[in-house]
Design a protein around this motif. Structure first.
Motif, short mmCIF file in Angstrom:
data_model
loop_
_atom_site.label_atom_id
_atom_site.label_comp_id
_atom_site.label_asym_id
_atom_site.label_seq_id
_atom_site.Cartn_x
_atom_site.Cartn_y
_atom_site.Cartn_z
N ALA A 247 0.83 -1.22 0.00
CA ALA A 247 0.00 0.00 0.00
C ALA A 247 0.86 1.26 0.00
O ALA A 247 0.36 2.35 -0.24
N GLY A 248 2.15 1.09 0.31
CA GLY A 248 3.06 2.25 0.22
C GLY A 248 3.15 3.09 1.47
O GLY A 248 3.56 4.25 1.42
N PHE A 249 2.79 2.50 2.60
CA PHE A 249 2.97 3.27 3.84
C PHE A 249 4.46 3.51 4.07
O PHE A 249 5.31 2.72 3.65
N SER A 250 4.73 4.58 4.78
CA SER A 250 6.12 4.96 5.02
C SER A 250 6.69 4.24 6.23
O SER A 250 7.76 3.63 6.18
N ILE A 251 5.97 4.34 7.33
CA ILE A 251 6.46 3.76 8.59
C ILE A 251 5.30 3.06 9.30
O ILE A 251 4.19 3.60 9.37
N ALA A 252 5.56 1.84 9.80
CA ALA A 252 4.62 1.17 10.70
C ALA A 252 5.22 1.22 12.10
O ALA A 252 6.41 0.94 12.29
N ILE A 253 4.39 1.59 13.06
CA ILE A 253 4.86 1.71 14.45
C ILE A 253 4.34 0.54 15.27
O ILE A 253 3.11 0.35 15.36
N TRP A 254 5.24 -0.24 15.83
CA TRP A 254 4.84 -1.28 16.79
C TRP A 254 4.77 -0.55 18.15
O TRP A 254 5.76 -0.39 18.83
N ALA A 255 3.56 -0.11 18.50
CA ALA A 255 3.44 1.02 19.43
C ALA A 255 3.45 0.68 20.91
O ALA A 255 3.60 1.59 21.74
N ASN A 256 3.29 -0.57 21.27
CA ASN A 256 3.18 -0.86 22.72
C ASN A 256 3.71 -2.25 23.06
O ASN A 256 3.39 -2.78 24.11
N HIS A 257 4.52 -2.80 22.18
CA HIS A 257 4.81 -4.23 22.29
C HIS A 257 5.91 -4.57 23.27
O HIS A 257 5.94 -5.67 23.81
N MET A 258 6.79 -3.62 23.54
CA MET A 258 7.82 -3.88 24.56
C MET A 258 7.14 -3.99 25.92
O MET A 258 7.43 -4.91 26.69
N LEU A 259 6.26 -3.06 26.21
CA LEU A 259 5.59 -3.09 27.51
C LEU A 259 4.68 -4.31 27.62
O LEU A 259 4.65 -4.99 28.65
N ARG A 260 3.96 -4.60 26.54
CA ARG A 260 3.04 -5.74 26.60
C ARG A 260 3.81 -7.06 26.73
O ARG A 260 3.30 -8.02 27.32
N ALA A 261 5.01 -7.12 26.18
CA ALA A 261 5.81 -8.34 26.34
C ALA A 261 6.33 -8.46 27.77
O ALA A 261 6.42 -9.55 28.33
N ALA A 262 6.67 -7.32 28.35
CA ALA A 262 7.25 -7.35 29.70
C ALA A 262 6.20 -7.68 30.75
O ALA A 262 6.51 -8.35 31.75
N ILE A 263 4.98 -7.22 30.53
CA ILE A 263 3.96 -7.39 31.58
C ILE A 263 3.72 -8.86 31.96
O ILE A 263 3.81 -9.20 33.15
N PRO A 264 3.46 -9.77 31.00
CA PRO A 264 3.24 -11.16 31.45
C PRO A 264 4.48 -11.76 32.10
O PRO A 264 4.37 -12.57 33.03
N ALA A 265 5.67 -11.37 31.62
CA ALA A 265 6.90 -11.91 32.22
C ALA A 265 7.02 -11.45 33.67
O ALA A 265 7.36 -12.23 34.56
N MET A 266 6.72 -10.18 33.91
CA MET A 266 6.82 -9.65 35.27
C MET A 266 5.72 -10.25 36.16
O MET A 266 5.97 -10.58 37.32
#
Ligand code: SPV
Ligand code: MG
Length: 560
Positions: A247-266
């Motif tokens: 589709a030609g988008f410039s940037i995709a932002i993975w906007a919350n995935h570091m925090l969401r990955a950390a939460i179940p681990a913690m």
């Protein structure tokens, strides 16, 4: 052009010497204008920024949702914009890649936006995204259709003011169109994007809360390539990335995935520890502490310490002569030698060790004799003078010199019953001499009290110029005419590594002579002078204490 960005140097956090090969603003502009689909990963503090960079991401999204969440507050501007700025400082310091700040609504009107841009440039933040809502905003995924959009003209004033405020041409201002979120549809989204573009926006972030990409794809199709379009696919996560790329988008932002990955681990870790009450239950599932150190760039600091701190760790070692019982202390030394008598809750030897360590010297060997097994502090090396009962201090020194023939560093010698302040070691360490001793100018008090001491006669008495004049030892003795005394030697001696082989020979020579088996240290000093060596005098006043009596033990408690 993009290769330049990929080839940028990545450096450890805290690395002050690294140069910045490409400005972060320039890096971000290149990402935004790249013909490829690029990706930003969310980061909400220094360590997550570092982890994102290490994974290979070329840029970071400092998202409002996760930044506020890491502070434990809601994504409703509950964290102030200066609190956000404070965190951004840590994040930009931690990485070399650019960061796009989720600047919410710009925290107010045009005036707040221009101040924000100024502050972001000062903090090396490469770009900001502002959304067309009103302060205080709320997260786009909470009751989207209740969200009030800003008036287009008013929002354009924020854009214009922000663009006018930037001093670096490459700083980017992205505008986020919330028309889909608020339920206004494609036409309104396009109308707004057009106005924002005309006001100077460098890119449009088109947001959607649908689980399919239909809205953003429809927008992109109509918008075409008027300016770069950024997306946040949190809700339409199942969309194949190829479709977004095509589709030609410039940037995709993975906007919350570091925090969401950390939460179940913690959560798992906390719940397990609460339940099991033992660290064994989690140790295999978590990183070792040294991984934290690595991410913090601890090794860079260690290297810097070696470069900058006057550490003598590798340049000096210590011999503590601690073999004698010290029978003058009676019962106190019935089962242990004097060096293990406690003052201030710690043995004398412990105080000696601490003082040397404070001066940066960690290699310390104690020569044991009487009740050797009781001299057992950890962190020290030990040498035993098996003949301690029939020999003197010089034999103990010989034992230590023979046990360690590594002459790569200077050697300090001190007595096991003399405690002192670090200052004494520092002044000895700074002396530029092959052999140096520290001499206390306040010798008169020892004479007055009739206590045993090593008095010295020197090439000149203490004076303000003595330091520059390089005062030398003439002789040392337990008794000297008062008119000849210039100071009291406290047992501190430094021998340079260059001098060490010869010094060892002299000491071993002396103890091989039966006449010297009971020789004390001052005999050695006189022998050195007799053999033509210069023994440099370092005059000091006080800062030490010799423990020779019960009264000394009590005094030592307060000294320590
Ligand atoms: C954020 O990450 O804070 C964003 C994206 O603004 S969203 O949460 O989807 O609104
Ligand atoms: Mg946000």
């Amino acid at each position: 052009m993009f290769k330049d960005v990929a080839d940028r140097l990545t450096t450890a956090p805290g690395d002050f010497k690294s140069s910045k090969p490409v400005k972060k603003t320039t890096q971000f502009r290149q990402l935004l204008q790249s013909p490829e689909l690029e990706f930003l990963i969310e980061a909400h503090n220094g360590i997550t920024a570092r982890i994102g960079e290490e994974a290979g991401f070329k840029g970071l999204w400092a998202g409002g949702l996760c930044m506020s969440a890491q502070y434990g507050v809601r994504d409703n501007n509950e964290a102030s914009w200066t609190q956000v700025l404070e965190m951004l400082d840590f994040m930009t310091d931690a990485v070399q890649i650019p960061m796009l700040l989720d600047g919410d609504t710009g925290y107010g009107n045009f005036n707040n936006v221009r101040r924000l841009v100024k502050k972001l440039e000062q903090r090396d933040v490469a770009a900001v995204c502002i959304e067309d809502k009103l302060y205080p905003k709320t997260n786009s995924f909470i009751d989207g259709n209740k969200q009030q959009l800003a008036e287009i003209d008013e929002f354009c004033s924020r854009i214009k003011a922000g663009k006018d405020a930037q001093t670096d041409d490459d700083f980017c201002l992205i505008t986020r169109v919330e028309a889909f979120i608020a339920g206004w549809g494609l036409e309104e989204a396009l109308r707004r994007a057009e106005a924002y573009h005309a006001a100077g926006a460098d890119g449009i972030l088109i947001h959607s809360a649908l689980s399919v990409p239909s809205e953003v794809l429809a927008f992109k199709k109509e918008w075409a390539d008027r300016c770069p379009v950024v997306i946040v696919p949190t809700k339409y996560y199942a969309t194949p990335t190829e479709q977004l790329r095509d589709a030609g988008f410039s940037i995709a932002i993975w906007a919350n995935h570091m925090l969401r990955a950390a939460i179940p681990a913690m959560q798992a870790c906390a719940e397990t520890l609460y339940r099991e009450q033992t660290l064994r239950a989690v140790e295999d599932d978590i990183v070792p502490v040294k991984e934290i150190f690595r991410l913090q760039g601890a090794s860079e600091l260690q290297e810097a310490e070696e470069r900058y701190l006057p550490s003598r760790t590798d340049e000096a070692r210590v011999i503590v002569l601690a073999a004698s019982r010290g029978s003058e202390l009676g019962e106190l030394t019935a089962k242990r030698p004097k060096t293990m008598v406690e003052v201030g809750g710690r043995p004398l030897l412990g105080h000696i060790m601490e003082a040397y360590r404070a001066a940066g010297i960690k290699q310390i060997a104690a020569v044991r004799g009487y009740a050797a097994h009781t001299v057992n502090l950890t962190g020290l090396d030990y040498v035993d003078n098996l003949e301690y009962a029939e020999t003197g201090e010089l034999m103990s020194l010989a034992c230590a010199l023979v046990a360690n023939v590594d002459d790569k560093c200077d050697v300090f010698v001190s007595y096991g019953d003399v405690i002192f302040k670090r200052y004494i070691v520092d002044s000895l360490a700074e002396a530029e001499a092959d052999i140096a001793i520290v001499v206390d100018t306040e010798w008169q008090s020892s004479v007055n009290r009739g206590r045993p001491a090593d008095y010295v006669s020197c090439s000149e008495p203490y004076s303000r110029n003595a330091f520059y004049n390089k005062v030398l030892l003439k002789c040392a003795a337990e008794t000297l005419p008062e008119s000849e005394i210039h100071g009291e030697w406290m047992g501190f001696l430094k021998v340079s590594k260059a001098m060490l082989p010869e010094f060892r020979n002299i000491v071993t020579d002396m103890v091989a002579d039966p006449a010297h088996r009971k020789a004390k240290m001052h005999h050695l000093l006189n022998e050195l002078v007799a053999r033509g060596h210069t023994v440099r005098i370092i005059y000091t006043t006080g800062h030490w204490l010799d423990v020779d009596s019960i009264a000394d033990v009590l005094a030592a408690g307060s000294f320590a």
